[in-house]
Design a protein around this motif. Structure first.
Motif, PDB file in Angstrom:
ATOM      1  N   LEU A  31       0.870  -1.172   0.000  1.00 51.85           N
ATOM      2  CA  LEU A  31       0.000   0.000   0.000  1.00 51.85           C
ATOM      3  C   LEU A  31       0.906   1.220   0.000  1.00 51.85           C
ATOM      4  CD1 LEU A  31      -2.716  -1.024   2.619  1.00 51.85           C
ATOM      5  CD2 LEU A  31      -3.125  -0.509   0.220  1.00 51.85           C
ATOM      6  N   TYR A  32       0.942   1.930  -1.112  1.00 55.70           N
ATOM      7  CA  TYR A  32       1.908   3.006  -1.314  1.00 55.70           C
ATOM      8  C   TYR A  32       1.165   4.307  -1.579  1.00 55.70           C
ATOM      9  CZ  TYR A  32       6.533   4.837  -2.581  1.00 55.70           C
ATOM     10  OH  TYR A  32       7.726   5.520  -2.594  1.00 55.70           O
ATOM     11  N   GLY A  33       1.640   5.397  -0.979  1.00 53.35           N
ATOM     12  CA  GLY A  33       0.986   6.693  -1.122  1.00 53.35           C
ATOM     13  C   GLY A  33       1.811   7.681  -1.914  1.00 53.35           C
ATOM     14  N   LEU A  34       1.120   8.474  -2.731  1.00 50.59           N
ATOM     15  CA  LEU A  34       1.740   9.581  -3.468  1.00 50.59           C
ATOM     16  C   LEU A  34       1.038  10.854  -3.027  1.00 50.59           C
ATOM     17  CD1 LEU A  34       3.670  10.528  -5.735  1.00 50.59           C
ATOM     18  CD2 LEU A  34       1.830  10.073  -7.373  1.00 50.59           C
ATOM     19  N   ILE A  35       1.767  11.742  -2.350  1.00 53.51           N
ATOM     20  CA  ILE A  35       1.158  12.935  -1.792  1.00 53.51           C
ATOM     21  C   ILE A  35       1.922  14.174  -2.253  1.00 53.51           C
ATOM     22  CG2 ILE A  35       0.382  11.639   0.232  1.00 53.51           C
ATOM     23  CD1 ILE A  35       2.494  13.126   1.892  1.00 53.51           C
ATOM     24  N   ASP A 192     -10.748   0.586   5.908  1.00 52.97           N
ATOM     25  CA  ASP A 192     -10.955  -0.849   6.141  1.00 52.97           C
ATOM     26  C   ASP A 192     -11.127  -1.588   4.812  1.00 52.97           C
ATOM     27  OD1 ASP A 192     -10.848  -0.345   8.861  1.00 52.97           O
ATOM     28  OD2 ASP A 192     -13.032  -0.222   9.085  1.00 52.97           O
ATOM     29  N   ILE A 193     -11.853  -0.972   3.873  1.00 51.25           N
ATOM     30  CA  ILE A 193     -12.082  -1.600   2.567  1.00 51.25           C
ATOM     31  C   ILE A 193     -10.770  -1.751   1.801  1.00 51.25           C
ATOM     32  CG2 ILE A 193     -13.104  -1.219   0.278  1.00 51.25           C
ATOM     33  CD1 ILE A 193     -15.531  -0.024   1.705  1.00 51.25           C
ATOM     34  N   ILE A 194      -9.934  -0.713   1.817  1.00 53.91           N
ATOM     35  CA  ILE A 194      -8.670  -0.765   1.083  1.00 53.91           C
ATOM     36  C   ILE A 194      -7.778  -1.869   1.638  1.00 53.91           C
ATOM     37  CG2 ILE A 194      -6.531   0.486   0.596  1.00 53.91           C
ATOM     38  CD1 ILE A 194      -8.220   3.048   0.408  1.00 53.91           C
ATOM     39  N   ILE A 218      -2.821   3.763   6.493  1.00 49.24           N
ATOM     40  CA  ILE A 218      -2.734   2.577   5.645  1.00 49.24           C
ATOM     41  C   ILE A 218      -1.479   2.496   4.781  1.00 49.24           C
ATOM     42  CG2 ILE A 218      -5.250   2.319   5.541  1.00 49.24           C
ATOM     43  CD1 ILE A 218      -5.136   3.338   2.677  1.00 49.24           C
ATOM     44  N   CYS A 219      -0.848   3.620   4.482  1.00 51.19           N
ATOM     45  CA  CYS A 219       0.292   3.592   3.548  1.00 51.19           C
ATOM     46  C   CYS A 219       1.572   3.166   4.264  1.00 51.19           C
ATOM     47  CB  CYS A 219       0.487   4.964   2.905  1.00 51.19           C
ATOM     48  SG  CYS A 219      -0.853   5.449   1.795  1.00 51.19           S
TER      49      CYS A 219
END
Length: 252
Positions: A31-35, A192-194, A218-219
């Protein structure tokens, strides 16, 4: 092993460097984030990854396959699906039919079978209905399967768009601000869904998000963009404590 490998990706519009020397590795199952601030180039990166734009420079590999510059359809068939910041549904079609549209990557019947509703068509349609309903159950949308998509409340439209993306059976799911417009309860449910999607479908997820509670919750890793360039990359907790990130992104 990295599922997504991006090397030195760049694109310019009218002489303006919108994304400059962007590199990224996303591991399978991550689970990777781009911000980054508004206008930092995040959605442009997604558009490059999905074939909406072709890069001026750089390489994109998915599971070892070079998909640089391929069309949107080719990239989707290779295994990348996405949602959009502004929800894009077929709003005059039912919830069920929206998901079935995504299933056409996997299920096929010929024109003659479809025109005359032959047994091959009916069998395929039944299989698609069953698969679509299973996806809708994941998002608790099965009871609204015969609703028009336009009649769903906003939060459920967001869920439906994710369900349709999953119907294409992707290796990598790109979520563009999935929590936009959601209230805190809906955002918690989305988190929760992710997590559930990642675990149930063994999915790799790359998301753009402004909600820091969701990002930090999550990330596992983050990349921060600013003016089209990478400001910082690394584990989420470390990135969010970086003084440059706090100054540029959090405005402190």
């Amino acid at each position: 092993m990295a599922l997504l490998e991006v090397q030195n990706l760049s694109i310019s519009f009218g002489g303006l460097r919108a994304v400059d020397d962007f590199s990224l590795q996303v591991k399978k199952g991550q689970l990777y984030g781009l911000i980054g601030p508004n206008g930092a180039g995040k959605t442009t990166v997604f558009n490059l990854l999905t074939g909406v734009y072709k890069p001026n420079e750089g390489i994109i590999r998915l599971d070892g396959m070079d998909i640089t510059g391929r069309s949107n359809i080719e990239i989707n068939k290779a295994g990348i699906a996405r949602t959009f910041q502004n929800i894009r549904l077929f709003k005059d079609q039912t919830v069920l039919d929206n998901v079935k549209i995504g299933l056409h990557n996997k299920y096929h019947y010929n024109t003659l079978e479809g025109l005359f509703r032959l047994p091959g068509y009916r069998k395929t349609e039944k299989q698609m209905d069953e698969t679509a309903m299973e996806l809708l159950q994941v998002f608790e949308l099965d009871k609204e399967s015969d609703y028009l998509a336009s009649n769903l409340p906003y939060g459920k439209q967001r869920k439906l768009e994710i369900a349709r993306a999953l119907a294409t059976d992707p290796k990598l799911l790109l979520l563009d601000e999935p929590a936009a417009g959601m209230n805190p309860n809906e955002t918690q449910e989305l988190m929760d869904i992710i997590r559930f999607i990642r675990d149930k479908f063994d999915m790799t997820i790359l998301l753009i998000e402004h909600d820091m509670k969701l990002v930090s919750g999550i990330c596992e890793e983050l990349t921060v963009l600013n003016f089209g360039s990478i400001l910082c990359q690394g584990e989420t907790s470390q990135v969010l404590q970086n003084p440059e990130v706090i100054k540029a992104y959090l405005g402190e």
